[in-house]
Design a protein around this motif. Structure first.
Motif, PDB file in Angstrom:
ATOM      1  N   PHE A 284      -1.290   8.769  -1.783  1.00  0.00           N
ATOM      2  CA  PHE A 284      -1.792   7.660  -1.094  1.00  0.00           C
ATOM      3  C   PHE A 284      -1.137   6.562  -1.495  1.00  0.00           C
ATOM      4  O   PHE A 284      -0.772   5.514  -0.817  1.00  0.00           O
ATOM      5  CB  PHE A 284      -3.433   7.601  -0.887  1.00  0.00           C
ATOM      6  N   ALA A 285      -1.498   6.246  -2.735  1.00  0.00           N
ATOM      7  CA  ALA A 285      -1.054   4.846  -3.037  1.00  0.00           C
ATOM      8  C   ALA A 285       0.147   4.800  -3.065  1.00  0.00           C
ATOM      9  O   ALA A 285       0.898   3.441  -2.762  1.00  0.00           O
ATOM     10  CB  ALA A 285      -1.343   4.889  -4.736  1.00  0.00           C
ATOM     11  N   SER A 286       1.277   5.610  -3.198  1.00  0.00           N
ATOM     12  CA  SER A 286       2.663   5.652  -3.151  1.00  0.00           C
ATOM     13  C   SER A 286       3.073   5.153  -1.646  1.00  0.00           C
ATOM     14  O   SER A 286       3.935   4.277  -1.458  1.00  0.00           O
ATOM     15  CB  SER A 286       3.450   6.759  -3.459  1.00  0.00           C
ATOM     16  N   LEU A 287       2.390   5.771  -0.782  1.00  0.00           N
ATOM     17  CA  LEU A 287       2.844   5.547   0.753  1.00  0.00           C
ATOM     18  C   LEU A 287       2.221   4.004   1.028  1.00  0.00           C
ATOM     19  O   LEU A 287       2.752   3.208   1.518  1.00  0.00           O
ATOM     20  CB  LEU A 287       2.220   6.221   1.801  1.00  0.00           C
ATOM     21  N   ARG A 288       1.049   3.489   0.470  1.00  0.00           N
ATOM     22  CA  ARG A 288       0.491   1.985   0.656  1.00  0.00           C
ATOM     23  C   ARG A 288       1.694   1.099   0.043  1.00  0.00           C
ATOM     24  O   ARG A 288       1.740   0.015   0.833  1.00  0.00           O
ATOM     25  CB  ARG A 288      -0.708   2.019  -0.222  1.00  0.00           C
ATOM     26  N   GLU A 289       2.527   1.402  -0.794  1.00  0.00           N
ATOM     27  CA  GLU A 289       3.508   0.572  -1.342  1.00  0.00           C
ATOM     28  C   GLU A 289       4.731   0.497  -0.141  1.00  0.00           C
ATOM     29  O   GLU A 289       5.453  -0.404  -0.192  1.00  0.00           O
ATOM     30  CB  GLU A 289       4.263   1.088  -2.549  1.00  0.00           C
ATOM     31  N   LEU A 290       4.566   1.296   0.870  1.00  0.00           N
ATOM     32  CA  LEU A 290       5.746   1.389   1.810  1.00  0.00           C
ATOM     33  C   LEU A 290       4.923   0.806   3.255  1.00  0.00           C
ATOM     34  O   LEU A 290       5.457   1.216   4.173  1.00  0.00           O
ATOM     35  CB  LEU A 290       6.317   2.755   1.844  1.00  0.00           C
ATOM     36  N   ASP A 291       4.198  -0.022   3.109  1.00  0.00           N
ATOM     37  CA  ASP A 291       3.311  -0.388   4.228  1.00  0.00           C
ATOM     38  C   ASP A 291       4.181  -0.813   5.361  1.00  0.00           C
ATOM     39  O   ASP A 291       4.091  -0.397   6.715  1.00  0.00           O
ATOM     40  CB  ASP A 291       2.103  -1.269   3.983  1.00  0.00           C
ATOM     41  N   LEU A 292       5.002  -1.890   4.979  1.00  0.00           N
ATOM     42  CA  LEU A 292       5.571  -2.425   6.238  1.00  0.00           C
ATOM     43  C   LEU A 292       6.741  -1.365   6.924  1.00  0.00           C
ATOM     44  O   LEU A 292       7.094  -1.308   8.007  1.00  0.00           O
ATOM     45  CB  LEU A 292       6.591  -3.619   5.444  1.00  0.00           C
ATOM     46  N   LEU A 293       7.524  -0.452   5.943  1.00  0.00           N
ATOM     47  CA  LEU A 293       8.353   0.533   6.565  1.00  0.00           C
ATOM     48  C   LEU A 293       7.412   1.429   7.573  1.00  0.00           C
ATOM     49  O   LEU A 293       8.042   1.867   8.528  1.00  0.00           O
ATOM     50  CB  LEU A 293       8.937   1.135   5.535  1.00  0.00           C
TER      51      LEU A 293
END
Length: 207
Positions: free
Chosen positions: A88-97
């Protein structure tokens, strides 16, 4: 024999912690090199620092994944919860994408992972709490908790724009917030990766 094995485990732990510390220094040195001469563009979205954040969290998921396999019943539920939260945290880092690729929900679709983690732990609550009794006494738990505290509340506090502006007055530059926040997150995510390794080593030795 038991004392000999205990000494070997202690030495192995010291070697691992030395390696973690050395790598943390390397990360900070790398960050300093990237940002030298005021090259703050590295901190923006889809730039190397964000991808480094993502990579550390993704590596934590990969390290934890074998904990779900056969022969690891004691820790399977906890490993599943931990890797779900790291994912979840890793995907949060790609929020704009993700906002660009997924209509309506965007990056918020990643919330399915913590929801899954809670549901999974609830369904297997008896095994989960039995495993947690052991997990909270492990060094890995302290590392996971420390990594979370560094990456979330501490990074947000130290990188809080109004606070920095109040402290620095006219000397405040917006990029100070970005540098402090991203640096703290970088160390926090690395500590989480170290915790994943410690968790892996512990359940491997106790199988």
């Amino acid at each position: 024999m038991g004392v000999f094995l205990k000494k070997n485990e202690t030495r192995a732990s010291l070697v691992r912690y030395f390696a973690y510390t050395l790598f943390a220094f390397i990360l900070m040195k790398l960050l300093g090199v990237l940002l030298q001469n005021g090259n703050y563009a590295w901190l923006f979205e889809h730039q190397p620092i964000e991808w480094l954040h993502f990579s550390l969290l993704l590596a934590s998921v990969i390290v934890l994944w074998p904990g779900r396999g056969p022969g690891n019943d004691r820790y399977r539920v906890v490993a599943t919860v931990l890797l779900s939260l790291a994912a979840f945290a890793s995907l949060r880092e790609l929020d704009l994408l993700l906002d660009r690729l997924i209509p309506v929900l965007g990056w918020k679709i990643a919330f399915v992972l913590p929801v899954f983690a809670i549901a999974y732990a609830t369904v297997h609550r008896r095994i989960f709490w039995q495993a947690m009794d052991r997990f909270v006494s492990m060094p890995a738990f302290a590392l996971f908790w420390s990594g979370f505290v560094i990456a979330v509340p501490l990074a947000q506090l130290l990188g809080h724009g109004p606070l920095l502006q109040a402290l620095m007055g006219e000397d405040y530059i917006h990029m100070y917030k970005q540098v402090i926040e991203e640096s703290a997150e970088l160390i926090g995510y690395f500590v989480i990766l170290a915790a994943a390794f410690e968790y892996r080593f512990t359940f491997s030795s106790e199988r």
